[in-house]
Design a protein around this motif. Structure first.
Motif, PDB file in Angstrom:
ATOM      1  N   ARG A 132       0.832  -1.210   0.000  1.00 19.54           N
ATOM      2  CA  ARG A 132       0.000   0.000   0.000  1.00 19.54           C
ATOM      3  C   ARG A 132       0.869   1.263   0.000  1.00 19.54           C
ATOM      4  N   ALA A 133       2.064   1.185   0.602  1.00 16.09           N
ATOM      5  CA  ALA A 133       2.947   2.352   0.652  1.00 16.09           C
ATOM      6  C   ALA A 133       3.640   2.590  -0.679  1.00 16.09           C
ATOM      7  N   VAL A 134       3.890   1.509  -1.427  1.00 13.16           N
ATOM      8  CA  VAL A 134       4.598   1.641  -2.704  1.00 13.16           C
ATOM      9  C   VAL A 134       3.745   2.365  -3.736  1.00 13.16           C
ATOM     10  N   GLY A 135       2.455   2.006  -3.814  1.00 18.71           N
ATOM     11  CA  GLY A 135       1.528   2.732  -4.676  1.00 18.71           C
ATOM     12  C   GLY A 135       1.819   2.650  -6.158  1.00 18.71           C
ATOM     13  N   LEU A 136       2.449   1.570  -6.619  1.00 15.19           N
ATOM     14  CA  LEU A 136       2.737   1.408  -8.040  1.00 15.19           C
ATOM     15  C   LEU A 136       1.774   0.402  -8.654  1.00 15.19           C
ATOM     16  N   PRO A 137       1.461   0.556  -9.935  1.00 16.60           N
ATOM     17  CA  PRO A 137       0.579  -0.409 -10.590  1.00 16.60           C
ATOM     18  C   PRO A 137       1.162  -1.819 -10.528  1.00 16.60           C
ATOM     19  N   GLU A 138       0.288  -2.802 -10.336  1.00 15.89           N
ATOM     20  CA  GLU A 138       0.722  -4.194 -10.285  1.00 15.89           C
ATOM     21  C   GLU A 138       1.474  -4.580 -11.550  1.00 15.89           C
ATOM     22  N   GLU A 139       1.034  -4.050 -12.677  1.00 16.31           N
ATOM     23  CA  GLU A 139       1.674  -4.367 -13.952  1.00 16.31           C
ATOM     24  C   GLU A 139       3.145  -3.950 -13.953  1.00 16.31           C
ATOM     25  N   ASP A 140       3.447  -2.773 -13.389  1.00 18.45           N
ATOM     26  CA  ASP A 140       4.829  -2.313 -13.349  1.00 18.45           C
ATOM     27  C   ASP A 140       5.657  -3.108 -12.343  1.00 18.45           C
ATOM     28  N   LEU A 141       5.050  -3.411 -11.173  1.00 17.03           N
ATOM     29  CA  LEU A 141       5.778  -4.195 -10.176  1.00 17.03           C
ATOM     30  C   LEU A 141       6.148  -5.568 -10.722  1.00 17.03           C
ATOM     31  N   ARG A 142       5.253  -6.173 -11.472  1.00 17.07           N
ATOM     32  CA  ARG A 142       5.510  -7.509 -12.027  1.00 17.07           C
ATOM     33  C   ARG A 142       6.663  -7.485 -13.020  1.00 17.07           C
ATOM     34  N   ARG A 143       6.944  -6.339 -13.584  1.00 12.38           N
ATOM     35  CA  ARG A 143       8.049  -6.249 -14.542  1.00 12.38           C
ATOM     36  C   ARG A 143       9.411  -6.251 -13.842  1.00 12.38           C
ATOM     37  N   VAL A 144       9.446  -5.905 -12.558  1.00 11.58           N
ATOM     38  CA  VAL A 144      10.738  -5.837 -11.861  1.00 11.58           C
ATOM     39  C   VAL A 144      10.921  -6.929 -10.818  1.00 11.58           C
ATOM     40  N   THR A 145       9.834  -7.558 -10.330  1.00  4.93           N
ATOM     41  CA  THR A 145      10.006  -8.635  -9.355  1.00  4.93           C
ATOM     42  C   THR A 145      10.657  -9.839 -10.029  1.00  4.93           C
ATOM     43  N   GLY A 146      11.525 -10.497  -9.267  1.00 10.46           N
ATOM     44  CA  GLY A 146      12.242 -11.643  -9.814  1.00 10.46           C
ATOM     45  C   GLY A 146      13.374 -11.248 -10.743  1.00 10.46           C
ATOM     46  N   THR A 147      13.827  -9.988 -10.654  1.00 11.85           N
ATOM     47  CA  THR A 147      14.899  -9.526 -11.533  1.00 11.85           C
ATOM     48  C   THR A 147      16.031  -8.908 -10.721  1.00 11.85           C
ATOM     49  N   ALA A 148      17.189  -8.823 -11.349  1.00 12.20           N
ATOM     50  CA  ALA A 148      18.343  -8.141 -10.760  1.00 12.20           C
ATOM     51  C   ALA A 148      18.485  -6.773 -11.412  1.00 12.20           C
ATOM     52  N   LEU A 149      18.801  -5.763 -10.621  1.00 13.60           N
ATOM     53  CA  LEU A 149      18.948  -4.402 -11.115  1.00 13.60           C
ATOM     54  C   LEU A 149      20.333  -3.888 -10.735  1.00 13.60           C
ATOM     55  N   ALA A 150      20.952  -3.157 -11.627  1.00 14.42           N
ATOM     56  CA  ALA A 150      22.288  -2.617 -11.356  1.00 14.42           C
ATOM     57  C   ALA A 150      22.224  -1.595 -10.233  1.00 14.42           C
ATOM     58  N   GLY A 151      23.163  -1.703  -9.310  1.00 14.26           N
ATOM     59  CA  GLY A 151      23.220  -0.748  -8.210  1.00 14.26           C
ATOM     60  C   GLY A 151      24.327   0.267  -8.378  1.00 14.26           C
ATOM     61  N   THR A 152      24.764   0.472  -9.627  1.00 16.35           N
ATOM     62  CA  THR A 152      25.902   1.358  -9.873  1.00 16.35           C
ATOM     63  C   THR A 152      25.542   2.588 -10.684  1.00 16.35           C
ATOM     64  N   GLU A 153      24.282   2.715 -11.089  1.00 13.73           N
ATOM     65  CA  GLU A 153      23.901   3.876 -11.900  1.00 13.73           C
ATOM     66  C   GLU A 153      22.451   4.243 -11.652  1.00 13.73           C
ATOM     67  N   GLY A 154      22.119   5.499 -11.957  1.00 15.78           N
ATOM     68  CA  GLY A 154      20.753   5.965 -11.861  1.00 15.78           C
ATOM     69  C   GLY A 154      20.175   5.847 -10.467  1.00 15.78           C
ATOM     70  N   ALA A 155      18.864   5.589 -10.416  1.00 14.23           N
ATOM     71  CA  ALA A 155      18.173   5.490  -9.126  1.00 14.23           C
ATOM     72  C   ALA A 155      18.661   4.296  -8.322  1.00 14.23           C
ATOM     73  N   GLY A 156      19.159   3.242  -9.000  1.00 16.29           N
ATOM     74  CA  GLY A 156      19.680   2.086  -8.279  1.00 16.29           C
ATOM     75  C   GLY A 156      20.862   2.448  -7.400  1.00 16.29           C
ATOM     76  N   ALA A 157      21.770   3.249  -7.924  1.00 10.61           N
ATOM     77  CA  ALA A 157      22.941   3.676  -7.146  1.00 10.61           C
ATOM     78  C   ALA A 157      22.516   4.541  -5.966  1.00 10.61           C
ATOM     79  N   LEU A 158      21.537   5.413  -6.184  1.00  7.40           N
ATOM     80  CA  LEU A 158      21.047   6.258  -5.093  1.00  7.40           C
ATOM     81  C   LEU A 158      20.393   5.425  -4.003  1.00  7.40           C
TER      82      LEU A 158
END
Length: 318
Positions: A132-158
């Protein structure tokens, strides 16, 4: 307050049982199998940050999995972000295999089965955010769950940098500061999801599509409805949330942030009235779809640099 669980003083034969219980208390109930024949050791430190829960886990090789039966017994509607601070891991969820190295992030949904495999000694920082706090569409969340994201650039690094600092400062955060920091973490995660979904998106839809003005008119007419959201807007126009976002890509703002901006503009306008019978700050917030006064005050200050009450006192226009 920080909580700590450690196997240091636990007899060797009881350590794995203790560890399963510690993970259940600090994170969510899971099945744990040790990898290796030697004595198992592990340590967890956890603390609350507003509505969020942050844990640092250091342990020997293991496989941890969350099963449908465990989900049925102890539901947890959270989005989790893991930052691998040492060692490697593999995340399995929704048929995806995400291999994670030091400094990478993984995203998973605790309401669906998943498994995390750690082949060697490891350390990870885990953030649990209520859905409830995240407030993102389920469709968008499903695109990133179960994935690895780079932590060295963009919002990931922040996000990696922010979580590293927060874990150290949790014990000293006041409730008010913790609430503001939690909101910043959620916003950073939303930006990270926006980056990922935009990068994966097909070519933008025509911004001059006749649906665009109709959608804008719909948003204007329903700003007072607390249930107005990208999902409700998309449903009203018989399109997917994904296509809705594509239509508005050239606006330079997501649909959710557009709705919030327009609501804040209406509130700012109404709060400048000099009429003695003018509605209260709380009434203005509710009139334009802000159901939570504390949330309204926070986002208003972020947008205009002062609280709603200061805005009223100074009679600011614009």
């Amino acid at each position: 307050m920080s909580l700590v669980w450690t196997t240091d003083a636990v007899p060797e034969g009881e350590r794995l049982t203790y560890w399963r219980d510690a993970l259940s208390r600090a994170l969510v109930p899971m099945t744990v199998t040790a990898r290796g024949d030697g004595p198992f050791s592990g340590r967890i430190s956890s603390g609350r940050l507003g509505c969020l829960w942050i844990s640092t886990v250091e342990a020997d090789p293991q496989r941890a999995s969350r099963t449908p039966a465990q989900i049925a017994r102890a539901a947890s509607d959270c989005v989790a972000v893991g930052v691998q601070t040492a060692g490697t891991a593999t995340l399995l969820q929704d048929g995806r295999h995400a291999r994670v190295g030091e400094g990478d992030l993984v995203v998973y949904d605790t309401s669906r089965p998943y498994a995390l495999d750690y082949p060697g000694r490891f350390s990870t920082r885990v953030l649990h955010m209520p859905r409830r706090a995240v407030g993102l569409p389920e469709e968008d969340l499903r695109r990133v769950t179960g994935t690895a994201l780079a932590g060295t650039e963009g919002a990931g690094a922040l996000l990696v940098s922010f979580l590293t600092g927060l874990a150290a400062s949790l014990p000293t955060c006041s409730p008010a500061v913790a609430t503001r920091l939690a909101a910043s973490v959620v916003d950073l995660f939303g930006t990270l999801v926006d980056e990922r979904t935009t990068a994966d998106a097909p070519a933008p839809a025509d911004p001059h599509h006749p649906l665009v003005p109709r959608i804008r008119d719909h948003i204007d007419r329903h700003l007072a409805d607390p249930g107005l959201s990208p999902a409700s807007v998309a449903a009203a126009h018989h399109i997917s949330v994904r296509y809705l976002h594509r239509l508005f890509e050239e606006e330079g703002v997501t649909v959710a942030r557009l709705i919030r901006r327009l609501r804040l503009e209406r509130c700012a306008r109404d709060l400048t009235r000099r009429d003695p019978a003018a509605p209260t700050v709380s009434a203005v917030a509710q009139r334009w779809g802000f159901a939570n006064p504390a949330h309204f005050s926070r986002v208003f200050r972020a947008a205009y640099g002062r609280s709603p009450r200061d805005w009223v006192r100074h009679g600011t226009v614009g």
